[in-house]
Design an enzyme around this catalytic site. Structure first.
Site, PDB file in Angstrom:
ATOM      1  N   ASN A  12       0.856  -1.187   0.000  1.00 39.07           N
ATOM      2  CA  ASN A  12       0.000   0.000   0.000  1.00 39.07           C
ATOM      3  C   ASN A  12       0.892   1.236   0.000  1.00 39.07           C
ATOM      4  O   ASN A  12       1.589   1.511   0.972  1.00 39.07           O
ATOM      5  CB  ASN A  12      -0.907  -0.042   1.240  1.00 39.07           C
ATOM      6  CG  ASN A  12      -1.848   1.149   1.325  1.00 39.07           C
ATOM      7  OD1 ASN A  12      -1.431   2.300   1.211  1.00 39.07           O
ATOM      8  ND2 ASN A  12      -3.112   0.866   1.553  1.00 39.07           N
ATOM      9  N   GLY A  14       0.300   4.378   0.176  1.00 42.26           N
ATOM     10  CA  GLY A  14      -0.005   5.368   1.209  1.00 42.26           C
ATOM     11  C   GLY A  14       0.636   5.008   2.535  1.00 42.26           C
ATOM     12  O   GLY A  14       1.258   5.845   3.203  1.00 42.26           O
ATOM     13  N   LYS A  15       0.509   3.740   2.909  1.00 37.43           N
ATOM     14  CA  LYS A  15       1.112   3.275   4.170  1.00 37.43           C
ATOM     15  C   LYS A  15       2.642   3.368   4.108  1.00 37.43           C
ATOM     16  O   LYS A  15       3.288   3.774   5.076  1.00 37.43           O
ATOM     17  CB  LYS A  15       0.715   1.819   4.445  1.00 37.43           C
ATOM     18  CG  LYS A  15      -0.681   1.633   4.974  1.00 37.43           C
ATOM     19  CD  LYS A  15      -0.908   0.177   5.341  1.00 37.43           C
ATOM     20  CE  LYS A  15      -2.343  -0.073   5.805  1.00 37.43           C
ATOM     21  NZ  LYS A  15      -2.564  -1.482   6.173  1.00 37.43           N
ATOM     22  N   ASP A  71      -1.604  -3.555  10.418  1.00 38.17           N
ATOM     23  CA  ASP A  71      -2.980  -3.874  10.059  1.00 38.17           C
ATOM     24  C   ASP A  71      -3.834  -2.780  10.672  1.00 38.17           C
ATOM     25  O   ASP A  71      -3.775  -2.538  11.874  1.00 38.17           O
ATOM     26  CB  ASP A  71      -3.412  -5.256  10.549  1.00 38.17           C
ATOM     27  CG  ASP A  71      -4.615  -5.751   9.751  1.00 38.17           C
ATOM     28  OD1 ASP A  71      -4.524  -5.792   8.513  1.00 38.17           O
ATOM     29  OD2 ASP A  71      -5.656  -6.076  10.354  1.00 38.17           O
ATOM     30  N   PHE A 155      -5.478   8.755   2.078  1.00 36.05           N
ATOM     31  CA  PHE A 155      -5.965   7.603   1.321  1.00 36.05           C
ATOM     32  C   PHE A 155      -7.004   6.891   2.176  1.00 36.05           C
ATOM     33  O   PHE A 155      -7.292   7.302   3.299  1.00 36.05           O
ATOM     34  CB  PHE A 155      -4.803   6.663   0.960  1.00 36.05           C
ATOM     35  CG  PHE A 155      -4.077   6.083   2.154  1.00 36.05           C
ATOM     36  CD1 PHE A 155      -4.367   4.812   2.613  1.00 36.05           C
ATOM     37  CD2 PHE A 155      -3.107   6.828   2.817  1.00 36.05           C
ATOM     38  CE1 PHE A 155      -3.703   4.279   3.718  1.00 36.05           C
ATOM     39  CE2 PHE A 155      -2.435   6.299   3.921  1.00 36.05           C
ATOM     40  CZ  PHE A 155      -2.742   5.018   4.364  1.00 36.05           C
ATOM     41  N   ASP A 158      -9.868   8.500   4.694  1.00 40.03           N
ATOM     42  CA  ASP A 158      -9.509   9.860   5.127  1.00 40.03           C
ATOM     43  C   ASP A 158     -10.526  10.934   4.711  1.00 40.03           C
ATOM     44  O   ASP A 158     -10.830  11.820   5.514  1.00 40.03           O
ATOM     45  CB  ASP A 158      -8.114  10.237   4.617  1.00 40.03           C
ATOM     46  CG  ASP A 158      -6.997   9.540   5.390  1.00 40.03           C
ATOM     47  OD1 ASP A 158      -7.263   9.015   6.490  1.00 40.03           O
ATOM     48  OD2 ASP A 158      -5.855   9.521   4.891  1.00 40.03           O
ATOM     49  N   ARG A 184      -1.811   5.815  13.052  1.00 49.04           N
ATOM     50  CA  ARG A 184      -0.536   5.222  12.644  1.00 49.04           C
ATOM     51  C   ARG A 184       0.639   5.955  13.296  1.00 49.04           C
ATOM     52  O   ARG A 184       1.602   5.340  13.729  1.00 49.04           O
ATOM     53  CB  ARG A 184      -0.433   5.238  11.117  1.00 49.04           C
ATOM     54  CG  ARG A 184       0.734   4.428  10.573  1.00 49.04           C
ATOM     55  CD  ARG A 184       0.597   4.151   9.083  1.00 49.04           C
ATOM     56  NE  ARG A 184      -0.504   3.238   8.836  1.00 49.04           N
ATOM     57  CZ  ARG A 184      -1.657   3.588   8.254  1.00 49.04           C
ATOM     58  NH1 ARG A 184      -1.840   4.827   7.849  1.00 49.04           N
ATOM     59  NH2 ARG A 184      -2.600   2.699   8.074  1.00 49.04           N
TER      60      ARG A 184
END
Length: 201
Positions: A12, A14-15, A71, A155, A158, A184
């Site tokens: 991902n 974005g992550k 996760d 993302f 959001d 996060r």
């Protein structure tokens, strides 16, 4: 001093961007899973912690390197905690972010006035596939669900997640702002402290 390589058990983008930014001051090199051309395991856990550990151990096994897995997802009170661990595939496998949050908005439209929601992030770090003492960190960000999306940053969910404390949607925050307040960010601050303690032993 050479940097410790850590594989991030995610593709991902974005992550990957968020984690790389927040961990920039650690002496580590974050390698995305795609660097090794490996696939994510099937996420069969029913909790964030189960899925994070499953992914971290899987990636450590295939790469021979320490692995960090995230996760995360959105839990909406009026939907009994949904989408939860199914956040990334709420509207079906390979659903887009927009499809996922539009399904959530549609389901929430017929519910009561309660639109409270919580972003959860669970991080699991293992040094080896069989690591008996993984580092597990979690972060929570409380907010409410908007009736329509606002903002173009971020993302996932959001655009529909409103932060009452900041009076702004998550997608209206700059990356720098988000990396100070998000679920996060909170989990990663905890991880950084515990990782430093681990390598300083």
């Amino acid at each position: 001093m050479s940097k410790q390589q850590i594989v991030l058990a995610s593709n991902n983008q974005g992550k990957i961007k968020e984690l790389t930014r927040i961990l920039a001051d650690l002496n580590v090199e974050i390698l995305p899973m795609s660097h090794f051309d490996i696939e994510s395991p099937e996420e069969t856990g029913i909790t964030f912690v189960e899925n994070a550990l499953l992914k971290a151990r899987h990636v450590a096994q295939l790469t021979g390197l320490p692995a960090l897995a995230d996760d995360s997802g959105l839990s909406v009170d009026a939907l009994n905690g949904a989408p939860g661990v199914y956040s990334a595939r709420y509207a079906g496998e390979n659903a887009s972010d927009k499809e996922n949050y539009e399904k959530l908005l549609a389901e929430l439209s017929s519910k009561a006035q309660n639109r409270s929601a919580h972003f959860h992030c669970l991080l699991a770090f293992v040094r080896t596939p069989e690591d008996p003492t993984p580092i597990i960190c979690d972060g929570v960000w409380h907010g409410t669900i908007l009736e329509a999306p606002q903002g173009d940053n971020g993302f996932g969910y959001d655009p529909i997640f409103w932060s009452p404390e900041l009076n702004i949607s998550s997608a209206e925050l700059s990356p720098e702002q988000k990396n100070k307040v998000s679920h996060r960010a909170k989990a990663l601050v905890d991880f950084k402290q515990r990782y430093q303690a681990l390598i300083n032993k």
